[in-house]
Every structure is written in C-alpha cells, then in structure tokens.
Design a protein around this motif. Structure first.
Motif, PDB file in Angstrom:
ATOM      1  N   LYS A 122     -34.995  -8.561  11.033  1.00 55.71           N
ATOM      2  CA  LYS A 122     -35.502  -7.404  10.276  1.00 55.71           C
ATOM      3  C   LYS A 122     -36.910  -6.960  10.663  1.00 55.71           C
ATOM      4  N   CYS A 123     -37.703  -7.846  11.288  1.00 53.34           N
ATOM      5  CA  CYS A 123     -39.065  -7.389  11.604  1.00 53.34           C
ATOM      6  C   CYS A 123     -39.536  -7.948  12.936  1.00 53.34           C
ATOM      7  N   GLU A 124     -40.730  -7.504  13.321  1.00 52.57           N
ATOM      8  CA  GLU A 124     -41.247  -7.840  14.657  1.00 52.57           C
ATOM      9  C   GLU A 124     -41.564  -9.331  14.822  1.00 52.57           C
ATOM     10  N   LEU A 125     -41.713 -10.056  13.700  1.00 48.59           N
ATOM     11  CA  LEU A 125     -42.037 -11.491  13.826  1.00 48.59           C
ATOM     12  C   LEU A 125     -40.938 -12.235  14.572  1.00 48.59           C
ATOM     13  N   ARG A 126     -39.721 -11.713  14.479  1.00 42.88           N
ATOM     14  CA  ARG A 126     -38.587 -12.381  15.128  1.00 42.88           C
ATOM     15  C   ARG A 126     -38.740 -12.423  16.657  1.00 42.88           C
ATOM     16  N   GLN A 127     -39.505 -11.428  17.198  1.00 42.60           N
ATOM     17  CA  GLN A 127     -39.611 -11.354  18.660  1.00 42.60           C
ATOM     18  C   GLN A 127     -40.473 -12.461  19.245  1.00 42.60           C
ATOM     19  N   SER A 128     -41.418 -12.976  18.465  1.00 38.58           N
ATOM     20  CA  SER A 128     -42.334 -13.959  19.049  1.00 38.58           C
ATOM     21  C   SER A 128     -42.038 -15.389  18.597  1.00 38.58           C
ATOM     22  N   CYS A 129     -41.041 -15.584  17.712  1.00 42.83           N
ATOM     23  CA  CYS A 129     -40.759 -16.963  17.273  1.00 42.83           C
ATOM     24  C   CYS A 129     -39.464 -17.450  17.909  1.00 42.83           C
ATOM     25  N   LYS A 130     -39.225 -18.752  17.796  1.00 41.76           N
ATOM     26  CA  LYS A 130     -37.993 -19.302  18.379  1.00 41.76           C
ATOM     27  C   LYS A 130     -36.787 -18.859  17.544  1.00 41.76           C
ATOM     28  N   ALA A 131     -36.903 -19.015  16.233  1.00 41.80           N
ATOM     29  CA  ALA A 131     -35.827 -18.592  15.316  1.00 41.80           C
ATOM     30  C   ALA A 131     -36.382 -18.606  13.896  1.00 41.80           C
ATOM     31  N   PRO A 132     -35.796 -17.825  13.000  1.00 44.43           N
ATOM     32  CA  PRO A 132     -36.218 -17.909  11.596  1.00 44.43           C
ATOM     33  C   PRO A 132     -35.954 -19.324  11.055  1.00 44.43           C
ATOM     34  N   VAL A 133     -36.832 -19.756  10.179  1.00 49.18           N
ATOM     35  CA  VAL A 133     -36.707 -21.106   9.601  1.00 49.18           C
ATOM     36  C   VAL A 133     -36.182 -20.967   8.177  1.00 49.18           C
ATOM     37  N   PRO A 134     -34.944 -21.385   7.915  1.00 48.81           N
ATOM     38  CA  PRO A 134     -34.436 -21.252   6.539  1.00 48.81           C
ATOM     39  C   PRO A 134     -34.981 -22.366   5.638  1.00 48.81           C
ATOM     40  N   PHE A 135     -34.484 -22.401   4.427  1.00 44.53           N
ATOM     41  CA  PHE A 135     -34.935 -23.390   3.438  1.00 44.53           C
ATOM     42  C   PHE A 135     -34.193 -24.713   3.612  1.00 44.53           C
ATOM     43  N   ASP A 136     -34.774 -25.773   3.091  1.00 41.24           N
ATOM     44  CA  ASP A 136     -34.057 -27.051   2.971  1.00 41.24           C
ATOM     45  C   ASP A 136     -33.670 -27.227   1.508  1.00 41.24           C
ATOM     46  N   VAL A 137     -32.439 -27.650   1.263  1.00 39.02           N
ATOM     47  CA  VAL A 137     -32.018 -27.819  -0.128  1.00 39.02           C
ATOM     48  C   VAL A 137     -32.474 -29.172  -0.668  1.00 39.02           C
ATOM     49  N   GLY A 138     -32.608 -29.246  -1.999  1.00 36.54           N
ATOM     50  CA  GLY A 138     -33.018 -30.496  -2.635  1.00 36.54           C
ATOM     51  C   GLY A 138     -32.080 -30.863  -3.760  1.00 36.54           C
ATOM     52  N   HIS A 139     -32.284 -32.036  -4.339  1.00 36.28           N
ATOM     53  CA  HIS A 139     -31.422 -32.489  -5.430  1.00 36.28           C
ATOM     54  C   HIS A 139     -31.699 -31.759  -6.732  1.00 36.28           C
ATOM     55  N   LEU A 140     -32.936 -31.313  -6.890  1.00 37.92           N
ATOM     56  CA  LEU A 140     -33.341 -30.698  -8.156  1.00 37.92           C
ATOM     57  C   LEU A 140     -33.496 -29.199  -7.972  1.00 37.92           C
ATOM     58  N   ASN A 141     -33.283 -28.436  -9.036  1.00 39.13           N
ATOM     59  CA  ASN A 141     -33.551 -27.006  -8.841  1.00 39.13           C
ATOM     60  C   ASN A 141     -35.018 -26.731  -9.138  1.00 39.13           C
ATOM     61  N   ILE A 142     -35.810 -27.374  -8.315  1.00 44.81           N
ATOM     62  CA  ILE A 142     -37.264 -27.226  -8.333  1.00 44.81           C
ATOM     63  C   ILE A 142     -37.660 -26.829  -6.915  1.00 44.81           C
ATOM     64  N   MET A 143     -38.457 -25.784  -6.810  1.00 51.49           N
ATOM     65  CA  MET A 143     -38.703 -25.169  -5.510  1.00 51.49           C
ATOM     66  C   MET A 143     -40.167 -25.286  -5.094  1.00 51.49           C
ATOM     67  N   LEU A 144     -40.398 -25.650  -3.850  1.00 49.32           N
ATOM     68  CA  LEU A 144     -41.747 -25.654  -3.288  1.00 49.32           C
ATOM     69  C   LEU A 144     -41.842 -24.495  -2.310  1.00 49.32           C
ATOM     70  N   VAL A 145     -42.814 -23.632  -2.506  1.00 50.68           N
ATOM     71  CA  VAL A 145     -42.911 -22.426  -1.676  1.00 50.68           C
ATOM     72  C   VAL A 145     -44.260 -22.395  -0.957  1.00 50.68           C
ATOM     73  N   ALA A 146     -44.205 -22.454   0.385  1.00 56.94           N
ATOM     74  CA  ALA A 146     -45.435 -22.348   1.186  1.00 56.94           C
ATOM     75  C   ALA A 146     -45.494 -20.959   1.818  1.00 56.94           C
ATOM     76  N   GLU A 147     -46.204 -20.825   2.945  1.00 56.85           N
ATOM     77  CA  GLU A 147     -46.472 -19.477   3.471  1.00 56.85           C
ATOM     78  C   GLU A 147     -45.462 -19.025   4.513  1.00 56.85           C
ATOM     79  N   ALA A 148     -45.514 -19.658   5.679  1.00 58.99           N
ATOM     80  CA  ALA A 148     -44.665 -19.260   6.808  1.00 58.99           C
ATOM     81  C   ALA A 148     -44.621 -20.429   7.782  1.00 58.99           C
ATOM     82  N   PRO A 149     -43.593 -20.504   8.611  1.00 63.75           N
ATOM     83  CA  PRO A 149     -43.521 -21.631   9.543  1.00 63.75           C
ATOM     84  C   PRO A 149     -44.702 -21.637  10.516  1.00 63.75           C
TER      85      PRO A 149
END
Ligand code: URA
Length: 268
Positions: free
Chosen positions: A100-127
């Motif tokens: 969807k955006c220009e960041l895709r052109q300079s990175c290896k691949a988008p980094v998806p989320f890792d799932v956890g046991h709890l529905n508690i989410m840790l959100v950082a900035e960018a890979p």
C-alpha cells in the motif's frame, strides 16, 4: 453511547476465551489451533473423550473437549484469549502481501504480528533491521531488552500479542510519517480480530495511534487509561529503543513495565 459510559471494572471486560466455532471441527483444526496458540498447547488424545485441546502449566495441564472448544468454553487456564485461527492466518497473509505504500519498496517484507496466549497486546513503532530480516516484531536489541525486563517480572513473550503501528521498516529506522501510519491500517484490523482487553503502547508513535497526541510518552509512562473507543485499558511505556539511546530512560522504562505488569496480573 459507549463514549459516555463509565469505565467498567477489570472483571467486566475480562470475557471468557472465544474462538471461531467453525474453526474447531476436526482433529486437524484442533492441531492447527494448538500450534497457533503456542508451545504450551497440544492435542491430547483421551481414551474416552477422543481428541482434546490441552494447555500445560507448571503445575499440571488444563484440557478442553472439542465440543467445549467449539462452543467457545475455553476459559479456566489462567488467562483470557480471543482469536480465530482462520482469521489470524488470513490477516497474516494479507499483511505480508501488502504494497500500500512506498515503505514496501525499501524493506525486505512487511512484518506481521506474533500471536500470544492472552488477548493483551504490545504495540511498538515499526520494524528495524533485525525484524525486517526475521519477519517478526521486536526481535532485535530493543526487543531483547523488553523481553528480558518482562521475563524478570514473570511473563513470557508468547503471553502477548506483539505488533507494531507500521508493518514495514522505514529507511534508516526513521519515525514513520503520519501519512504512512494512516495508510498502514493493519493495526485497526488486528484490534478488531484480537479485541485486546489491555494494550501496552510503547513510545510516541503508539501513543499517537491510540490518543492522537503527537508526543508526551514520558509524561504518560506508568499510567493506564480506559479507552471507550477500543473498549480496552491502555498502559503507556517508554519504547525500549529509547533506553538503548539514553541509559537515563531506564528507570522510566521500568516504571511503565511495572504498571503494565500490575494490570496484567489483574486479568490473569
Ligand atoms: N522497534 C519497534 O518499534 N518495533 C520493532 O519491532 C523493533 C524495533
């Protein structure tokens, strides 16, 4: 109007585990479910009841029959969790294929989320570089620092849903622009899938995503607020990379995690 309702108690927002009932209809999907949930989960073949979903604990194991699992009666294992195996895999695939955006052109691949046991989410900035190489969030030096600190508090990385506001590595690890954040709408979709009860927003980019404030993470660190829009508690913390840049942020970083840990203990 939910925006004007008072914050619920922790108990009220801690719902039982809920899975997509259609996802658990065979031993094969039970296996996929166990695999997706992580190393603590496996399929247990009971002589009388047949295949069951099992979660091991330090002091034993918790098992659910397939019919309980299919009906979403999956509570009781010391936590809350909420995900659909099928939808999780679908969303992963969509993120990895994003252009969807220009960041895709300079990175290896988008980094998806890792799932956890709890529905508690840790959100950082960018890979960063290590995340771009490995395809997983928070696996470099900043992640190590965070997981080490949480480990000392008795938590594991696999307890949490781990993600970033932006999925592609910005060149030279630049802070993502407002435009890049708004185009990268995957976190909105993750939020709808996981419906986290508690979120740890790490750093100013995550703070801005949830509150609209451009900065101020230092003042917010160590606090937790109820967000009616997300129906979630949000704790704020210093981004672990900020400790790598300035040792002096260490204390404040620790304070944010302590508050977050206090909240997690209320949910589990
Ligand atoms: N910094 C982030 O914000 N996220 C990562 O995944 C790694 C470093």
């Amino acid at each position: 109007d939910i925006l004007s309702r008072p914050p619920p108690t922790v108990e009220a927002v801690t719902s039982p585990l809920r899975f997509d009932p259609g996802a658990i209809n065979s031993i094969e999907t039970c296996r996929i479910l166990a695999e997706t949930l992580g190393p603590d989960f496996r399929v247990y073949e009971d002589a009388e009841q047949g295949p069951m979903l099992e979660r091991s604990h330090a002091n034993g194991a918790h098992r659910w029959s397939m019919s309980d699992a299919a009906a979403g009666r999956l509570d009781g294992a010391g936590g809350v969790l909420q995900k659909s195996v099928v939808k999780t895999k679908e969303l992963h695939g969509q993120i990895v294929a994003c252009t969807k955006c220009e960041l895709r052109q300079s990175c290896k691949a988008p980094v998806p989320f890792d799932v956890g046991h709890l529905n508690i989410m840790l959100v950082a900035e960018a890979p960063g570089r290590d995340e771009d190489r490995s395809g997983h969030p928070l696996v470099g030096q900043a992640g190590d620092l965070l997981w080490h600190a949480l480990d000392q508090m008795g938590f594991k990385r696999s307890d949490f849903h781990v993600t970033n506001v932006v999925k592609c590595r910005p060149p030279k690890n630049a802070k993502p622009t407002a435009e890049q954040v708004s185009v990268c709408d995957w976190l909105d979709k993750e939020m709808r899938l996981v419906r986290p009860k508690l979120i740890l927003a790490l750093g100013n980019t995550a703070l801005q995503y949830f509150t609209g404030l451009e900065k101020g993470i230092m003042a917010k660190t160590g606090t937790t607020e109820w967000h009616p829009k997300h129906r979630a508690w949000i704790s704020y913390g210093m981004h672990p990379a900020s400790v790598l840049w300035h040792d002096s942020n260490d204390k404040l970083f620790g304070r944010g995690l302590e508050e977050f840990a206090r909240m997690v203990r209320q949910f589990c």
